[in-house]
Design an enzyme around this catalytic site. Structure first.
Site, mmCIF file in Angstrom:
data_model
loop_
_atom_site.group_PDB
_atom_site.id
_atom_site.type_symbol
_atom_site.label_atom_id
_atom_site.label_comp_id
_atom_site.label_asym_id
_atom_site.label_seq_id
_atom_site.Cartn_x
_atom_site.Cartn_y
_atom_site.Cartn_z
ATOM 1 N N SER A 25 64.394 9.037 36.643
ATOM 2 C CA SER A 25 65.022 8.271 37.718
ATOM 3 C C SER A 25 64.869 8.952 39.072
ATOM 4 O O SER A 25 64.378 10.077 39.177
ATOM 5 C CB SER A 25 66.507 8.023 37.455
ATOM 6 N N THR A 57 59.665 4.519 38.952
ATOM 7 C CA THR A 57 60.877 4.966 38.269
ATOM 8 C C THR A 57 61.975 3.945 38.544
ATOM 9 O O THR A 57 61.689 2.834 38.983
ATOM 10 C CB THR A 57 61.274 6.404 38.701
ATOM 11 N N TYR A 58 63.211 4.319 38.281
ATOM 12 C CA TYR A 58 64.347 3.443 38.568
ATOM 13 C C TYR A 58 65.388 4.253 39.327
ATOM 14 O O TYR A 58 65.403 5.481 39.270
ATOM 15 C CB TYR A 58 64.941 2.862 37.278
ATOM 16 N N GLY A 73 63.441 14.066 36.014
ATOM 17 C CA GLY A 73 62.529 13.897 34.888
ATOM 18 C C GLY A 73 61.105 14.316 35.221
ATOM 19 O O GLY A 73 60.872 15.149 36.098
ATOM 20 N N ALA A 74 60.159 13.722 34.525
ATOM 21 C CA ALA A 74 58.750 14.088 34.684
ATOM 22 C C ALA A 74 58.269 13.937 36.121
ATOM 23 O O ALA A 74 57.457 14.730 36.605
ATOM 24 C CB ALA A 74 57.890 13.250 33.744
ATOM 25 N N ALA A 75 58.775 12.932 36.831
ATOM 26 C CA ALA A 75 58.358 12.702 38.220
ATOM 27 C C ALA A 75 58.733 13.868 39.132
ATOM 28 O O ALA A 75 58.119 14.048 40.188
ATOM 29 C CB ALA A 75 58.962 11.408 38.743
#
EC number: 4.1.1.11
Length: 119
Positions: A25, A57-58, A73-75
């Site tokens: 996110s 993403t959100y 996260g991964a981002a």
């Protein structure tokens, strides 16, 4: 015919933090979400102006008035604290109902310096 068009944009926000171990996110100050007409948990495209990376993403709400932009996260591997990002949300519209996007122009402190409608 419906088309996918830009609904909202937060332009040149500064990443205030990142957390690789969080479940994904982008956290955005709830005040900025409200002003931009982007909803919590809405799908967004994020472009990092510093390195050219883009990711989907959100959103999740951060504390109102905090000016936080937190990539999770991964981002989080695609950005650095202090990077400037463009956060975009899209919607499906009939041509005759589309009035253009709402755009928040941000300064270095993640304060809104201008709101543009329909541009």
């Amino acid at each position: 015919m419906q088309e996918i068009l830009l609904k909202s944009k937060i332009h040149m926000a500064k990443v205030t933090d990142k957390s690789i171990n969080y479940m994904g996110s982008i956290g955005i100050d709830v005040e900025l979400l409200e002003k931009s007409n982007i909803k919590p948990y809405e799908l967004v495209l994020v472009a990092d102006v510093n390195n050219g990376q883009r990711f989907v993403t959100y959103t999740i709400p951060e504390e109102k008035g905090s000016r936080k932009i937190v990539v999770n996260g991964a981002a989080a591997r695609l950005v650095e604290q202090g990077d400037r990002v463009i956060i975009m949300a899209f919607g499906m519209y009939e041509n005759d109902e589309y009035k253009g996007p709402r755009v928040l122009i941000m300064n270095e402190d993640n304060e809104v310096v201008e709101i543009r409608e329909g541009t």
